[in-house]
Motif scaffolding. Structure first.
Motif, PDB file in Angstrom:
ATOM      1  N   ARG A 117       0.835  -1.188   0.000  1.00  0.00           N
ATOM      2  CA  ARG A 117       0.000   0.000   0.000  1.00  0.00           C
ATOM      3  C   ARG A 117       0.875   1.246   0.000  1.00  0.00           C
ATOM      4  NH1 ARG A 117      -2.965  -3.697   2.358  1.00  0.00           N
ATOM      5  NH2 ARG A 117      -5.207  -3.707   2.119  1.00  0.00           N
ATOM      6  N   VAL A 131      -3.966   0.401  -2.956  1.00  0.00           N
ATOM      7  CA  VAL A 131      -3.485  -0.976  -2.915  1.00  0.00           C
ATOM      8  C   VAL A 131      -2.633  -1.155  -4.171  1.00  0.00           C
ATOM      9  CG1 VAL A 131      -4.132  -3.409  -2.916  1.00  0.00           C
ATOM     10  CG2 VAL A 131      -5.526  -1.739  -1.663  1.00  0.00           C
ATOM     11  N   LYS A 173      -6.361  -0.600   5.585  1.00  0.00           N
ATOM     12  CA  LYS A 173      -7.223  -1.368   4.672  1.00  0.00           C
ATOM     13  C   LYS A 173      -8.543  -0.664   4.388  1.00  0.00           C
ATOM     14  CE  LYS A 173      -5.405  -5.947   5.517  1.00  0.00           C
ATOM     15  NZ  LYS A 173      -5.684  -7.306   5.965  1.00  0.00           N
TER      16      LYS A 173
END
Length: 183
Positions: A117, A131, A173
């Motif tokens: 990332r 990502v 995330k």
């Protein structure tokens, strides 16, 4: 003035043309050193005891310089080309590991130690986490509206950012704020 390993001096008029090194770092285990040389236009890695350089990245332009970085576990070495790109290599074999190139209008602000990332911005604002493998981009929740600095936690799970007297931590995330401190 730059010195090579033999102690010879290479005089110059200052700036990149001197053959100077902009940054040199040592791996966590002390076995390797990485340098943004020659003239900051590439990435060289040296085994400290044998000193034979391996040129991993070459840049032919004075428009950008390369900055070296080792992962915390010492398994990867990175070349960061200003705000545009980062390339990772496996330490030892020096095979390419992964790379990221910012899209037009975006600048690379930070990258995770495993290069899964990155954080990108538009002129220092509008921060998003990307990502690397899929290029999926999520805007950071309540991203700073002013120039900020960002960094990843060692395990890559969190992104920390600060601007002025404020600090925020995001889940890497989900891009959601998990903690905030106002000063």
């Amino acid at each position: 003035v730059a010195h090579d390993r033999s102690g010879k001096v290479k005089p110059g008029g200052g700036g990149a043309e001197t053959g100077g090194t902009f940054a040199t770092i040592v791996s966590p285990n002390g076995r390797y050193a990485a340098s943004s040389a020659p003239d900051g236009h590439g990435l060289q890695v040296f085994e400290v005891h044998s000193w034979g350089p391996r040129q991993l990245v070459v840049i032919d332009s004075c428009e950008e310089h390369v900055w070296p970085h080792f992962s915390q576990n010492g398994r990867l070495v990175f070349a960061k080309g200003g705000p545009r790109w980062v390339k990772g290599f496996e330490v030892g074999s020096f095979k390419p590991y992964a790379s990221y190139h910012a899209t037009a209008g975006r600048e690379l602000s930070a990258f995770a130690d495993d290069l899964t990332r990155v954080v990108v911005t538009r002129a220092g604002v509008d921060a998003a986490v990307v990502v690397v493998e899929t290029k999926a981009e999520l805007k950071l929740e309540r991203a700073f509206g002013e120039e900020a600095s960002y960094s990843f936690s060692g395990d890559g799970r969190f992104i920390a950012g600060s601007a002025g007297k404020a600090v925020r931590v995001w889940d890497a995330k989900t891009a959601k704020v998990v903690h905030e401190i106002q000063g």
